[in-house]
Design a protein around this motif. Structure first.
Motif, PDB file in Angstrom:
ATOM      1  N   PRO A  64      -0.091   1.467 -12.104  1.00 37.38           N
ATOM      2  CA  PRO A  64      -1.448   1.667 -12.619  1.00 37.38           C
ATOM      3  C   PRO A  64      -1.532   2.795 -13.630  1.00 37.38           C
ATOM      4  O   PRO A  64      -0.570   3.528 -13.872  1.00 37.38           O
ATOM      5  CB  PRO A  64      -2.263   1.977 -11.359  1.00 37.38           C
ATOM      6  CG  PRO A  64      -1.272   2.507 -10.367  1.00 37.38           C
ATOM      7  CD  PRO A  64       0.018   1.804 -10.675  1.00 37.38           C
ATOM      8  N   THR A  65      -2.715   2.958 -14.185  1.00 40.22           N
ATOM      9  CA  THR A  65      -2.909   3.861 -15.322  1.00 40.22           C
ATOM     10  C   THR A  65      -2.565   5.308 -15.021  1.00 40.22           C
ATOM     11  O   THR A  65      -2.136   6.039 -15.919  1.00 40.22           O
ATOM     12  CB  THR A  65      -4.375   3.794 -15.796  1.00 40.22           C
ATOM     13  OG1 THR A  65      -5.234   3.952 -14.661  1.00 40.22           O
ATOM     14  CG2 THR A  65      -4.675   2.471 -16.435  1.00 40.22           C
ATOM     15  N   GLU A  66      -2.713   5.748 -13.767  1.00 42.06           N
ATOM     16  CA  GLU A  66      -2.427   7.159 -13.486  1.00 42.06           C
ATOM     17  C   GLU A  66      -0.941   7.490 -13.601  1.00 42.06           C
ATOM     18  O   GLU A  66      -0.562   8.651 -13.583  1.00 42.06           O
ATOM     19  CB  GLU A  66      -2.951   7.564 -12.111  1.00 42.06           C
ATOM     20  CG  GLU A  66      -2.445   6.735 -10.952  1.00 42.06           C
ATOM     21  CD  GLU A  66      -3.443   5.666 -10.540  1.00 42.06           C
ATOM     22  OE1 GLU A  66      -3.650   5.483  -9.340  1.00 42.06           O
ATOM     23  OE2 GLU A  66      -4.006   5.022 -11.438  1.00 42.06           O
ATOM     24  N   TYR A  67      -0.100   6.456 -13.715  1.00 41.69           N
ATOM     25  CA  TYR A  67       1.334   6.689 -13.903  1.00 41.69           C
ATOM     26  C   TYR A  67       1.787   6.146 -15.252  1.00 41.69           C
ATOM     27  O   TYR A  67       2.880   5.606 -15.394  1.00 41.69           O
ATOM     28  CB  TYR A  67       2.122   6.050 -12.759  1.00 41.69           C
ATOM     29  CG  TYR A  67       1.621   6.481 -11.399  1.00 41.69           C
ATOM     30  CD1 TYR A  67       1.685   7.815 -11.012  1.00 41.69           C
ATOM     31  CD2 TYR A  67       1.064   5.571 -10.520  1.00 41.69           C
ATOM     32  CE1 TYR A  67       1.202   8.224  -9.784  1.00 41.69           C
ATOM     33  CE2 TYR A  67       0.581   5.972  -9.284  1.00 41.69           C
ATOM     34  CZ  TYR A  67       0.653   7.297  -8.925  1.00 41.69           C
ATOM     35  OH  TYR A  67       0.165   7.696  -7.712  1.00 41.69           O
ATOM     36  N   ALA A  68       0.932   6.280 -16.245  1.00 44.51           N
ATOM     37  CA  ALA A  68       1.208   5.705 -17.564  1.00 44.51           C
ATOM     38  C   ALA A  68       2.475   6.261 -18.191  1.00 44.51           C
ATOM     39  O   ALA A  68       3.081   5.625 -19.046  1.00 44.51           O
ATOM     40  CB  ALA A  68       0.017   5.932 -18.492  1.00 44.51           C
ATOM     41  N   MET A 106       8.337   2.203  -5.561  1.00 45.75           N
ATOM     42  CA  MET A 106       8.109   3.056  -6.728  1.00 45.75           C
ATOM     43  C   MET A 106       6.713   3.667  -6.678  1.00 45.75           C
ATOM     44  O   MET A 106       6.519   4.838  -7.045  1.00 45.75           O
ATOM     45  CB  MET A 106       8.318   2.254  -8.019  1.00 45.75           C
ATOM     46  CG  MET A 106       9.774   2.007  -8.337  1.00 45.75           C
ATOM     47  SD  MET A 106      10.028   1.274  -9.977  1.00 45.75           S
ATOM     48  CE  MET A 106      10.100  -0.464  -9.570  1.00 45.75           C
ATOM     49  N   GLU A 107       5.735   2.888  -6.230  1.00 47.14           N
ATOM     50  CA  GLU A 107       4.377   3.423  -6.121  1.00 47.14           C
ATOM     51  C   GLU A 107       4.314   4.541  -5.078  1.00 47.14           C
ATOM     52  O   GLU A 107       3.630   5.543  -5.275  1.00 47.14           O
ATOM     53  CB  GLU A 107       3.407   2.298  -5.768  1.00 47.14           C
ATOM     54  CG  GLU A 107       3.130   1.385  -6.954  1.00 47.14           C
ATOM     55  CD  GLU A 107       2.230   0.218  -6.595  1.00 47.14           C
ATOM     56  OE1 GLU A 107       2.264  -0.228  -5.437  1.00 47.14           O
ATOM     57  OE2 GLU A 107       1.490  -0.243  -7.470  1.00 47.14           O
ATOM     58  N   VAL A 108       5.034   4.354  -3.963  1.00 41.78           N
ATOM     59  CA  VAL A 108       5.086   5.406  -2.931  1.00 41.78           C
ATOM     60  C   VAL A 108       5.671   6.687  -3.507  1.00 41.78           C
ATOM     61  O   VAL A 108       5.119   7.780  -3.343  1.00 41.78           O
ATOM     62  CB  VAL A 108       5.898   4.939  -1.712  1.00 41.78           C
ATOM     63  CG1 VAL A 108       6.274   6.123  -0.819  1.00 41.78           C
ATOM     64  CG2 VAL A 108       5.100   3.927  -0.907  1.00 41.78           C
ATOM     65  N   PHE A 250       1.780   6.717   8.462  1.00 39.51           N
ATOM     66  CA  PHE A 250       0.753   5.677   8.500  1.00 39.51           C
ATOM     67  C   PHE A 250      -0.119   5.748   7.246  1.00 39.51           C
ATOM     68  O   PHE A 250      -0.473   4.725   6.648  1.00 39.51           O
ATOM     69  CB  PHE A 250      -0.099   5.835   9.763  1.00 39.51           C
ATOM     70  CG  PHE A 250      -0.883   4.615  10.122  1.00 39.51           C
ATOM     71  CD1 PHE A 250      -2.183   4.446   9.646  1.00 39.51           C
ATOM     72  CD2 PHE A 250      -0.346   3.631  10.936  1.00 39.51           C
ATOM     73  CE1 PHE A 250      -2.919   3.317   9.978  1.00 39.51           C
ATOM     74  CE2 PHE A 250      -1.076   2.492  11.268  1.00 39.51           C
ATOM     75  CZ  PHE A 250      -2.368   2.342  10.787  1.00 39.51           C
ATOM     76  N   GLU A 251      -0.431   6.949   6.848  1.00 38.63           N
ATOM     77  CA  GLU A 251      -1.213   7.165   5.627  1.00 38.63           C
ATOM     78  C   GLU A 251      -0.493   6.584   4.406  1.00 38.63           C
ATOM     79  O   GLU A 251      -1.101   5.924   3.555  1.00 38.63           O
ATOM     80  CB  GLU A 251      -1.438   8.664   5.455  1.00 38.63           C
ATOM     81  CG  GLU A 251      -2.086   9.081   4.166  1.00 38.63           C
ATOM     82  CD  GLU A 251      -2.093  10.591   3.990  1.00 38.63           C
ATOM     83  OE1 GLU A 251      -2.354  11.056   2.866  1.00 38.63           O
ATOM     84  OE2 GLU A 251      -1.847  11.325   4.983  1.00 38.63           O
ATOM     85  N   ILE A 252       0.814   6.835   4.329  1.00 33.68           N
ATOM     86  CA  ILE A 252       1.597   6.317   3.208  1.00 33.68           C
ATOM     87  C   ILE A 252       1.640   4.793   3.246  1.00 33.68           C
ATOM     88  O   ILE A 252       1.504   4.127   2.215  1.00 33.68           O
ATOM     89  CB  ILE A 252       3.031   6.895   3.238  1.00 33.68           C
ATOM     90  CG1 ILE A 252       2.999   8.411   3.062  1.00 33.68           C
ATOM     91  CG2 ILE A 252       3.897   6.255   2.160  1.00 33.68           C
ATOM     92  CD1 ILE A 252       4.328   9.089   3.360  1.00 33.68           C
ATOM     93  N   ALA A 253       1.826   4.238   4.445  1.00 34.04           N
ATOM     94  CA  ALA A 253       1.902   2.785   4.584  1.00 34.04           C
ATOM     95  C   ALA A 253       0.629   2.121   4.088  1.00 34.04           C
ATOM     96  O   ALA A 253       0.664   1.097   3.392  1.00 34.04           O
ATOM     97  CB  ALA A 253       2.166   2.404   6.038  1.00 34.04           C
ATOM     98  N   GLN A 254      -0.521   2.693   4.434  1.00 31.86           N
ATOM     99  CA  GLN A 254      -1.782   2.117   3.989  1.00 31.86           C
ATOM    100  C   GLN A 254      -1.921   2.209   2.474  1.00 31.86           C
ATOM    101  O   GLN A 254      -2.409   1.282   1.820  1.00 31.86           O
ATOM    102  CB  GLN A 254      -2.946   2.826   4.681  1.00 31.86           C
ATOM    103  CG  GLN A 254      -3.042   2.551   6.170  1.00 31.86           C
ATOM    104  CD  GLN A 254      -3.110   1.069   6.483  1.00 31.86           C
ATOM    105  OE1 GLN A 254      -4.001   0.370   6.025  1.00 31.86           O
ATOM    106  NE2 GLN A 254      -2.154   0.579   7.257  1.00 31.86           N
ATOM    107  N   GLY A 255      -1.470   3.323   1.899  1.00 38.37           N
ATOM    108  CA  GLY A 255      -1.515   3.472   0.449  1.00 38.37           C
ATOM    109  C   GLY A 255      -0.583   2.521  -0.255  1.00 38.37           C
ATOM    110  O   GLY A 255      -0.861   2.048  -1.367  1.00 38.37           O
ATOM    111  N   ARG A 256       0.550   2.204   0.389  1.00 32.65           N
ATOM    112  CA  ARG A 256       1.538   1.310  -0.207  1.00 32.65           C
ATOM    113  C   ARG A 256       1.109  -0.144  -0.144  1.00 32.65           C
ATOM    114  O   ARG A 256       1.307  -0.913  -1.084  1.00 32.65           O
ATOM    115  CB  ARG A 256       2.880   1.472   0.516  1.00 32.65           C
ATOM    116  CG  ARG A 256       4.002   0.588  -0.009  1.00 32.65           C
ATOM    117  CD  ARG A 256       5.228   0.657   0.892  1.00 32.65           C
ATOM    118  NE  ARG A 256       6.388   0.076   0.262  1.00 32.65           N
ATOM    119  CZ  ARG A 256       6.654  -1.216   0.225  1.00 32.65           C
ATOM    120  NH1 ARG A 256       5.812  -2.082   0.776  1.00 32.65           N
ATOM    121  NH2 ARG A 256       7.750  -1.670  -0.362  1.00 32.65           N
TER     122      ARG A 256
END
Length: 402
Positions: A64-68, A106-108, A250-256
């Motif tokens: 996404p854009t925040e990792y342009a 990669m997003e994580v 768990f927080e990371i998993a939900q974000g992923r």
């Protein structure tokens, strides 16, 4: 909501579509010939395709854009039609470095990793030099409830020691898979069940990482990624390999899983669209009982229903992607849950009709239909089974009117 594609997006869609049709599809036979000789090696032709795609700037389009700084800087809504195009060809996503499970990993790392972790693992993944896996699912527990995970991450001086068994670990069979993100319990006694888990980086060549066998899916080994059965036997890694901190798994998993889920749905719509177009071409080419198949009433109904269902799922996917861009993944969770249930079931219906219209050849290796069907059926379990999404969605809806 305005789902009209901008001139920039129309250009990208055309570029991706042309690359698939002119470069990837003509290379498919060579890809599978090379794969047959060495199932867990990346076919050399894929490396050539990746070089060509990267040279054209068609690379890491999913971020996404925040990792342009790492990618084309597209929004989820902008990425949706590109992922749909990739879903129409079984090997396309990898050529653009947009294949799961690397996209989620990669997003994580981009979102939660520290500078050292990004330098060591994110950059090689972004450059397409290595592959990765995400190890969460376990054979002995219902892993759709991540709090059940039994693999232990135990502190020992400056290290953590990992013990446990994972299976259906997609990507871990591939010889270029150099890193796994492993989810396990680091604080099993924490009264908050959602803070017992951590995620940690485990290089696949670490002593004690035993890849036991490839798991099959509908009789396929899904080479070269595969789905590994992995035993972690006193695997020792530095504390620096923990992602974000203890108890944050768990927080990371939900974000992923939010972006990962919708990316699968985007590709699934592409697979359904490909099956639909194959169906339409087939009915114009074949005669039954003295007339083209397209004259049969039941065939026309199948085509009409398929067209309606694909368009409904596409619009819901775009709405979910737009909500993610506007409000964030957390606020869009209900829409993500909806499309995660809708898209695979839609695709199963459409692909099944396409198989039926193709007759025996629809069951063969001469079309991609059976692979599309397998993918769609798998997706009703991957990243959370339908029942879990519907349970949570129903709970959330009921709360609004309590």
């Amino acid at each position: 909501m305005d789902f009209q594609y901008t001139e920039k997006m129309q250009t990208l869609i055309t570029q991706v579509r042309d690359f698939i049709n002119n470069e990837i599809r003509p290379a498919e036979n060579v890809y599978y010939e090379q794969l047959a000789k060495s199932p867990w090696e990346t076919p050399p032709i894929m490396d050539e395709l990746k070089e060509k795609a990267r040279a054209k700037g068609l690379w890491n389009l999913f971020l996404p854009t925040e990792y342009a700084e790492y990618s084309a800087g597209l929004s989820n809504l902008e990425y949706a039609p590109l992922a749909e195009e990739m879903g129409r060809c079984r090997i396309a996503s990898e050529a653009f470095n947009c294949a799961a499970p690397d996209t989620g990993n990669m997003e994580v790392l981009a979102k939660y990793g520290n500078d050292a972790q990004k330098e060591q693992w994110l950059l090689p993944l972004l450059e397409g030099r290595i592959r990765s896996a995400f190890a969460m699912t376990e054979p002995q527990v219902a892993s759709s409830d991540a709090t059940n995970i039994e693999t232990r991450i135990t502190e020992d001086g400056d290290d953590y020691i990992i013990n446990g068994r994972k299976f259906y670990i997609s990507g871990a069979m591939r010889k270029t898979c150099e890193i796994m993100i492993v989810m396990g319990k680091s604080s099993p006694d924490n009264p908050n069940r959602h803070q017992q888990q951590s995620q940690i980086l485990v290089p696949t060549n670490t002593p004690g990482v035993n890849i036991v066998r490839p798991m099959q899916v509908f009789g396929y080994n899904d080479a070269p990624e595969g789905h590994a059965d992995v035993i972690f036997d006193n695997v020792r890694v530095p504390k620096a390999n923990i992602i974000l901190g203890e108890g944050r798994g768990f927080e990371i998993a939900q974000g992923r899983l939010g972006p990962g889920r919708i990316h699968h749905c985007m590709r699934m719509i592409g697979a359904a669209q490909e099956a639909f177009e194959m169906m339409c071409k087939r009915v114009n080419q074949r005669e039954v009982f003295g007339a083209p198949m397209s004259k049969q009433g039941s065939v026309r109904e199948d085509i009409a229903k398929s067209y309606c269902e694909i368009e409904q799922a596409r619009l819901l996917t775009l709405k979910a992607a737009d909500a993610m861009d506007r409000s964030g993944n957390k606020d869009a969770k209900d829409l993500i849950a909806m499309i995660k249930v809708v898209a695979p079931n839609m695709a199963l219906n459409v692909i099944d009709r396409a198989i039926q219209i193709h007759g025996a050849v629809g069951l063969s290796q001469d079309t991609p239909l059976v692979h599309f069907f397998s993918y769609a059926r798998t997706l009703r379990l991957a990243d959370g089974p339908d029942q879990v999404h519907m349970m949570q969605l129903g709970r959330n809806m009921a709360k609004q009117f309590a």
